[in-house]
Motif scaffolding. Structure first.
Motif, short mmCIF file in Angstrom:
data_model
loop_
_atom_site.label_atom_id
_atom_site.label_comp_id
_atom_site.label_asym_id
_atom_site.label_seq_id
_atom_site.Cartn_x
_atom_site.Cartn_y
_atom_site.Cartn_z
N ILE A 34 1.17 -0.86 0.47
CA ILE A 34 0.62 0.15 0.18
C ILE A 34 0.69 1.08 -0.15
O ILE A 34 1.86 1.10 0.94
CB ILE A 34 -1.35 -0.62 1.37
CG1 ILE A 34 -1.12 -1.49 1.46
CG2 ILE A 34 -1.89 1.05 0.82
CD1 ILE A 34 -2.42 -1.64 0.02
N GLY A 35 0.85 2.06 -1.41
CA GLY A 35 2.12 3.04 -0.82
C GLY A 35 2.94 2.86 -2.27
O GLY A 35 4.04 1.78 -2.21
N PHE A 66 -0.21 -4.00 -5.98
CA PHE A 66 -0.08 -3.15 -5.88
C PHE A 66 -0.47 -2.15 -5.47
O PHE A 66 -1.15 -1.60 -6.74
CB PHE A 66 1.41 -2.55 -6.53
CG PHE A 66 2.62 -3.81 -6.53
CD1 PHE A 66 3.22 -2.67 -5.82
CD2 PHE A 66 2.20 -4.54 -7.45
CE1 PHE A 66 4.82 -4.26 -5.99
CE2 PHE A 66 3.99 -5.67 -7.31
CZ PHE A 66 4.54 -5.04 -7.05
N CYS A 67 -0.37 -1.17 -4.47
CA CYS A 67 -1.81 0.17 -4.54
C CYS A 67 -0.91 1.92 -3.85
O CYS A 67 -0.22 1.41 -3.15
CB CYS A 67 -2.80 -0.29 -3.19
SG CYS A 67 -4.32 0.69 -2.95
N ASP A 68 -1.56 2.78 -4.88
CA ASP A 68 -1.20 4.01 -4.55
C ASP A 68 -2.33 4.55 -5.25
O ASP A 68 -3.00 4.26 -6.39
CB ASP A 68 0.08 3.94 -5.49
CG ASP A 68 0.54 5.47 -4.21
OD1 ASP A 68 1.76 5.02 -3.91
OD2 ASP A 68 0.50 6.30 -5.43
N GLU A 112 0.40 1.10 -11.37
CA GLU A 112 0.96 -0.32 -12.96
C GLU A 112 2.31 0.02 -13.37
O GLU A 112 2.80 -1.02 -13.74
CB GLU A 112 -0.12 0.78 -13.61
CG GLU A 112 -0.89 1.28 -13.46
CD GLU A 112 -2.19 1.64 -13.86
OE1 GLU A 112 -3.66 1.93 -14.81
OE2 GLU A 112 -1.42 3.18 -15.08
N LYS A 113 3.14 0.86 -12.70
CA LYS A 113 4.70 0.93 -12.85
C LYS A 113 5.26 -0.29 -12.33
O LYS A 113 6.80 -0.46 -12.94
CB LYS A 113 5.46 2.41 -12.23
CG LYS A 113 6.50 1.77 -12.45
CD LYS A 113 7.50 3.63 -12.50
CE LYS A 113 9.05 3.52 -13.14
NZ LYS A 113 9.98 5.07 -12.80
N ILE A 142 -4.20 -1.17 -8.35
CA ILE A 142 -5.19 -0.87 -7.82
C ILE A 142 -5.13 0.39 -7.23
O ILE A 142 -3.55 1.64 -6.91
CB ILE A 142 -6.15 -1.51 -6.89
CG1 ILE A 142 -5.25 -1.81 -5.91
CG2 ILE A 142 -6.40 -2.64 -6.73
CD1 ILE A 142 -5.55 -2.39 -4.69
N ASP A 143 -5.68 1.61 -7.05
CA ASP A 143 -5.76 2.89 -6.81
C ASP A 143 -7.06 3.18 -5.14
O ASP A 143 -6.39 4.02 -4.96
CB ASP A 143 -5.80 3.82 -7.46
CG ASP A 143 -7.27 4.13 -8.19
OD1 ASP A 143 -7.47 3.37 -7.59
OD2 ASP A 143 -8.08 4.52 -9.63
N ASP A 144 -6.87 1.95 -4.48
CA ASP A 144 -7.83 1.95 -2.95
C ASP A 144 -7.62 0.83 -2.75
O ASP A 144 -8.09 -0.21 -2.99
CB ASP A 144 -9.15 2.39 -3.86
CG ASP A 144 -10.49 2.96 -2.37
OD1 ASP A 144 -9.78 3.04 -1.57
OD2 ASP A 144 -11.27 2.86 -2.90
N HIS A 145 -6.88 1.30 -1.56
CA HIS A 145 -6.92 -0.05 -0.33
C HIS A 145 -7.91 -0.54 -0.43
O HIS A 145 -8.04 -1.58 0.52
CB HIS A 145 -6.19 0.39 0.96
CG HIS A 145 -7.14 1.11 1.90
ND1 HIS A 145 -7.06 2.06 1.92
CD2 HIS A 145 -7.15 1.06 3.07
CE1 HIS A 145 -8.08 2.80 2.56
NE2 HIS A 145 -7.97 1.99 2.84
#
Length: 263
Positions: free
Chosen positions: A9-10, A34-36, A43-44, A55-58
């Motif tokens: 996360i991050g 991988f979340c950010d 994505e990187k 993903i962009d939401d934990h």
């Protein structure tokens, strides 16, 4: 036993320089997410490491039964809320330091850890004992403090940015028979006296990467249930001291835990 499934996360500096490589080097771990909040970073990471889902939401993976543990590598203001979400979802948590912005937030994290029984370790990596971090840090740039205890006294001086051309990260232990300088994540030197002369010695021993030690120990305690030195029950004192330093600066006076009814 199968691999421990992990979510990161991050996906900033500390994740890429420390947490992710350490998980990848541990054969007992597998990173699934991988979340950010900046999804391009997640994505990187997927592209760079050749695995995982971006993903962009934990919160979207709180109910994923595959995920057993998470590493929280977000800015400090998110630590408490994200850690509490995952603890209540039945996940083990390794949260980067500091535990939270305030002592009250850290206490709430500890409370939820006790309620859920899940592991909550804080990334006080020097306790995992043997990094170039570059960039802009949105944190306090300098701190100095004197901390008195019933035993030793502690002086703290630290800065993220200073007009000194030498990097120095160390802890000095000053005893009445000898002193020790411990370099951050590195060797230590013992200073003593003999026949009126100052002597120093630097023991040589095999060192391993302290971030790798931290991740390996976290994964091991998930299986064993052991309480590490980085457990929230131990690290909570650090949050209490940090809060007192802020209070002392704001009020212009000494802050005593005894006066607050805390021994």
């Amino acid at each position: 036993m199968g691999k421990t499934i992990i979510a990161i996360i991050g996906c900033g500096t500390i994740a890429n320089s420390a947490h992710i490589p350490a998980y990848l080097a541990n054969l007992g771990a597998e990173i699934k997410y991988f979340c950010d909040i900046r999804k391009d970073r997640a994505e990187k990471a997927v592209e760079q490491y050749g695995l995982g889902i971006a993903i962009d939401d934990h919160r979207v993976i709180l109910d994923d039964p595959d995920v057993e543990a998470v590493s929280i590598c977000t800015p400090n203001n998110c630590h408490a809320s994200i850690a509490i979400d995952y603890l209540r979802a039945g996940k083990h948590v390794l949260c980067e330091k500091p535990a939270a912005r305030t002592y009250e937030e850290a206490l709430e994290m500890q409370k939820v850890q006790h309620e859920t029984g899940k592991i909550l370790n804080i990334g006080v990596v020097n306790r995992s004992g043997p990094p170039d971090f570059s960039g802009t840090y949105d944190v306090d740039d300098y701190v100095t403090a004197l901390i008195r205890t019933s035993g030793p006294s502690i002086t703290v001086n630290g800065a993220w940015a200073q007009n000194i051309g030498v990097d120095e990260m160390y802890i000095d232990f000053l005893g009445d028979k000898a002193g020790i300088r411990l370099q951050y994540g590195g060797e230590f030197t013992i200073y003593s006296a003999k026949h009126g002369a100052l002597l120093d010695s630097t023991p040589k021993y095999k060192q391993t990467n302290h971030f790798q030690n931290e991740i390996d120990s976290f994964l091991a305690c998930i299986k064993s249930g052991d309480k590490l030195a980085s457990h929230i029950d131990t690290v909570i004192l650090t949050s209490k001291i940090i809060q007192a330093i802020y209070q002392s600066s704001e009020q212009g006076e000494e802050i005593s835990f005894l006066k607050q009814g805390v021994v």
